[in-house]
Design an enzyme around this catalytic site. Structure first.
Site, PDB file in Angstrom:
ATOM      1  CG  ASP A 180     -40.992   2.661 -15.002  1.00  0.00           C
ATOM      2  OD1 ASP A 180     -41.229   3.790 -14.523  1.00  0.00           O
ATOM      3  OD2 ASP A 180     -40.193   1.866 -14.489  1.00  0.00           O
ATOM      4  CB  ILE A 200     -30.048   4.502 -14.269  1.00  0.00           C
ATOM      5  CG1 ILE A 200     -31.320   4.468 -13.397  1.00  0.00           C
ATOM      6  CG2 ILE A 200     -28.910   5.209 -13.519  1.00  0.00           C
ATOM      7  CD1 ILE A 200     -31.170   3.602 -12.139  1.00  0.00           C
ATOM      8  N   GLY A 203     -34.743  -1.118 -14.975  1.00  0.00           N
ATOM      9  CA  GLY A 203     -34.330  -2.492 -14.720  1.00  0.00           C
ATOM     10  C   GLY A 203     -35.079  -3.455 -15.632  1.00  0.00           C
TER      11      GLY A 203
HETATM   12  O1  HDC Z   1     -27.527  -3.705  -6.004  1.00  0.00           O
HETATM   13  C1  HDC Z   1     -27.634  -2.321  -5.816  1.00  0.00           C
HETATM   14  C2  HDC Z   1     -28.047  -1.689  -7.115  1.00  0.00           C
HETATM   15  O2  HDC Z   1     -27.813  -0.514  -7.361  1.00  0.00           O
HETATM   16  N1  HDC Z   1     -28.712  -2.455  -8.004  1.00  0.00           N
HETATM   17  C3  HDC Z   1     -29.201  -1.944  -9.281  1.00  0.00           C
HETATM   18  C4  HDC Z   1     -30.588  -1.430  -9.128  1.00  0.00           C
HETATM   19  C5  HDC Z   1     -31.160  -1.018 -10.470  1.00  0.00           C
HETATM   20  O3  HDC Z   1     -30.458  -0.510 -11.329  1.00  0.00           O
HETATM   21  N2  HDC Z   1     -32.447  -1.256 -10.675  1.00  0.00           N
HETATM   22  C6  HDC Z   1     -33.077  -0.967 -11.953  1.00  0.00           C
HETATM   23  C7  HDC Z   1     -33.248   0.477 -12.214  1.00  0.00           C
HETATM   24  S1  HDC Z   1     -34.350   1.283 -11.073  1.00  0.00           S
HETATM   25  C8  HDC Z   1     -35.904   1.141 -11.820  1.00  0.00           C
HETATM   26  O4  HDC Z   1     -36.021   0.549 -12.855  1.00  0.00           O
HETATM   27  C9  HDC Z   1     -37.011   1.771 -11.094  1.00  0.00           C
HETATM   28  C10 HDC Z   1     -38.339   1.655 -11.819  1.00  0.00           C
HETATM   29  O5  HDC Z   1     -38.595   2.800 -12.625  1.00  0.00           O
HETATM   30  C11 HDC Z   1     -39.423   1.556 -10.780  1.00  0.00           C
HETATM   31  C12 HDC Z   1     -39.453   0.203 -10.142  1.00  0.00           C
HETATM   32  C13 HDC Z   1     -40.822  -0.274 -10.211  1.00  0.00           C
HETATM   33  C14 HDC Z   1     -40.874  -1.763 -10.091  1.00  0.00           C
HETATM   34  C15 HDC Z   1     -42.150  -2.212 -10.599  1.00  0.00           C
HETATM   35  C16 HDC Z   1     -42.208  -3.651 -10.839  1.00  0.00           C
HETATM   36  C17 HDC Z   1     -43.142  -4.002 -11.962  1.00  0.00           C
HETATM   37  C18 HDC Z   1     -28.645  -2.047  -4.642  1.00  0.00           C
HETATM   38  C19 HDC Z   1     -28.652  -0.559  -4.333  1.00  0.00           C
HETATM   39  C20 HDC Z   1     -30.043  -2.529  -5.014  1.00  0.00           C
HETATM   40  C21 HDC Z   1     -28.193  -2.812  -3.405  1.00  0.00           C
HETATM   41  O6  HDC Z   1     -26.855  -2.514  -3.126  1.00  0.00           O
HETATM   42  P1  HDC Z   1     -26.340  -2.323  -1.626  1.00  0.00           P
HETATM   43  O7  HDC Z   1     -27.095  -1.254  -0.946  1.00  0.00           O
HETATM   44  O8  HDC Z   1     -24.855  -2.233  -1.724  1.00  0.00           O
HETATM   45  O9  HDC Z   1     -26.827  -3.665  -0.961  1.00  0.00           O
HETATM   46  P2  HDC Z   1     -25.979  -4.842  -0.372  1.00  0.00           P
HETATM   47  O10 HDC Z   1     -25.086  -4.314   0.714  1.00  0.00           O
HETATM   48  O11 HDC Z   1     -25.370  -5.619  -1.475  1.00  0.00           O
HETATM   49  O12 HDC Z   1     -27.109  -5.723   0.283  1.00  0.00           O
HETATM   50  C22 HDC Z   1     -27.886  -5.246   1.366  1.00  0.00           C
HETATM   51  C23 HDC Z   1     -29.072  -6.163   1.555  1.00  0.00           C
HETATM   52  O13 HDC Z   1     -30.014  -5.960   0.484  1.00  0.00           O
HETATM   53  C24 HDC Z   1     -30.173  -7.152  -0.283  1.00  0.00           C
HETATM   54  N3  HDC Z   1     -30.150  -6.778  -1.696  1.00  0.00           N
HETATM   55  C25 HDC Z   1     -29.070  -6.418  -2.415  1.00  0.00           C
HETATM   56  N4  HDC Z   1     -29.417  -6.159  -3.677  1.00  0.00           N
HETATM   57  C26 HDC Z   1     -30.733  -6.370  -3.768  1.00  0.00           C
HETATM   58  C27 HDC Z   1     -31.213  -6.762  -2.510  1.00  0.00           C
HETATM   59  N5  HDC Z   1     -32.506  -7.054  -2.302  1.00  0.00           N
HETATM   60  C28 HDC Z   1     -33.339  -6.949  -3.358  1.00  0.00           C
HETATM   61  N6  HDC Z   1     -32.935  -6.580  -4.594  1.00  0.00           N
HETATM   62  C29 HDC Z   1     -31.635  -6.293  -4.834  1.00  0.00           C
HETATM   63  N7  HDC Z   1     -31.259  -5.962  -6.075  1.00  0.00           N
HETATM   64  C30 HDC Z   1     -28.989  -8.025   0.061  1.00  0.00           C
HETATM   65  O14 HDC Z   1     -29.324  -9.395  -0.073  1.00  0.00           O
HETATM   66  C31 HDC Z   1     -28.710  -7.643   1.491  1.00  0.00           C
HETATM   67  O15 HDC Z   1     -29.621  -8.297   2.343  1.00  0.00           O
HETATM   68  P3  HDC Z   1     -29.061  -9.121   3.594  1.00  0.00           P
HETATM   69  O16 HDC Z   1     -28.079  -8.213   4.261  1.00  0.00           O
HETATM   70  O17 HDC Z   1     -30.259  -9.417   4.394  1.00  0.00           O
HETATM   71  O18 HDC Z   1     -28.414 -10.323   3.004  1.00  0.00           O
END
Ligand code: HDC
Length: 277
Positions: A180, A200, A203
């Site tokens: 990645d 960061i 994940g």
């Molecule tokens: O939870 C927030 C956040 O920041 N999470 C951490 C994300 C993170 O650190 N990820 C890992 C690092 S990035 C990475 O590794 C990228 C990589 O290089 C490339 C990826 C490639 C993948 C390849 C696979 C092999 C955040 C921003 C995710 C959400 O926070 P908010 O915007 O505050 O959302 P919230 O208001 O809580 O919810 C809104 C709606 O979205 C849904 N939701 C929340 N978190 C989710 C999510 N859906 C999926 N995944 C999540 N983690 C909620 O359920 C909500 O939906 P609804 O309103 O319909 O209930």
């Protein structure tokens, strides 16, 4: 669907991955290719399919900006013993595109097979969370995909096992060599466009650490799922709390220094046969 994508690897790739999620020189089963027990840590299953995630262009999403893409959720099923070297092939397709208002959520499924025998080794379901790309009038709620979408709420009692492990400041720089190459994890300018004051951690790197904590505490498992609930900065300490519930181990992972949840709605299904503890 895309044409099948090959993934060829050797013991070197397995060791590099294991090191990337904190395996040490004292754990020869993970870091020495001639050890009798030499093996990939189970979450290696996310690596062969990884290239597929970027074989789908996402620029059809409104206001798509790659720096705003975060990994949202990951489900991995391990369907056969993991070879420590080999030739695999991946077939991937988009399952679901959801409109979360301020963000788009895209789920992709990938099947990874042994090239020679056709045996399925891994199934992965990955959800990408693309901030700033919502509001296109799509549906908000997705399908129930069983263990891949389960809520995995921890029970009220105190955890049955807890493992604490500090990541290294160099963790993301090391982990990215397993495939990645996203600059979000190394280049401060790119991370800044993504809204972070420093790069960061991947994940899936956190997912690998937590998967190692569960393995050490409860033994092998046949699937693992987590939601990425918050970001980790390389160098922070991960604390994984685990509850055994039948053939499942429900777990959560937090960052100790900030007392912030990073993995939620997470569980493994233990492998058949007598599980430890
Ligand atoms: O939870 C927030 C956040 O920041 N999470 C951490 C994300 C993170 O650190 N990820 C890992 C690092 S990035 C990475 O590794 C990228 C990589 O290089 C490339 C990826 C490639 C993948 C390849 C696979 C092999 C955040 C921003 C995710 C959400 O926070 P908010 O915007 O505050 O959302 P919230 O208001 O809580 O919810 C809104 C709606 O979205 C849904 N939701 C929340 N978190 C989710 C999510 N859906 C999926 N995944 C999540 N983690 C909620 O359920 C909500 O939906 P609804 O309103 O319909 O209930």
């Amino acid at each position: 669907a895309e044409p099948p994508l090959p993934f060829n690897y050797t013991e070197r790739d397995v060791i590099l991955y294991n090191l990337g999620i904190g395996a040490t020189e004292k754990e020869l089963q993970w870091t020495f290719e001639n050890d009798d027990e030499f093996a990939a840590l189970p979450t290696f299953g996310v690596i062969p399919q990884f290239q597929c995630q970027f074989s789908f262009p996402l620029d059809w999403l409104p206001d798509f900006n790659p720096a705003k893409l975060l990994h949202g959720e990951q489900y991995l099923a391990i369907k056969a013993p993991i070879p420590t070297s080999g030739e695999l092939v991946n077939e991937a397709r988009i399952m679901e595109v959801l409109d979360k208002g301020k963000a788009a959520s895209v789920a992709v499924i990938t099947e990874t097979k042994d090239k020679a025998t056709g045996q399925v080794i891994f199934e992965n379901q990955s959800t990408l969370f693309i901030r700033g790309s919502g509001g296109f009038g799509g549906k908000r709620t997705g399908k129930d995909r069983g263990p891949a979408t389960a809520a995995n709420t921890p029970p009220k009692r105190s955890p049955d096992a807890v493992v604490e492990e500090k990541t290294l400041p160099v963790q993301a720089a090391l982990y990215r060599l397993s495939g990645d190459w996203n600059p979000l994890h190394i280049q401060p300018e790119f991370a800044a466009v993504g809204g972070f004051d420093r790069p960061i951690l991947h994940g899936l790197c956190t997912f690998g650490f937590a998967g190692k904590h569960v393995l050490k505490s409860f033994g092998p498992y046949k699937d693992i799922k987590a939601r990425f609930a918050g970001v980790v900065f390389p160098g922070e300490t991960l604390v994984t709390e685990m509850w055994k519930e039948g053939d499942k181990v429900i777990f959560t992972t937090k960052v100790k220094e900030r007392d912030a949840p990073v993995l939620a709605a997470a569980a493994v299904t233990l492998a058949d046969g007598a599980p430890k503890a």
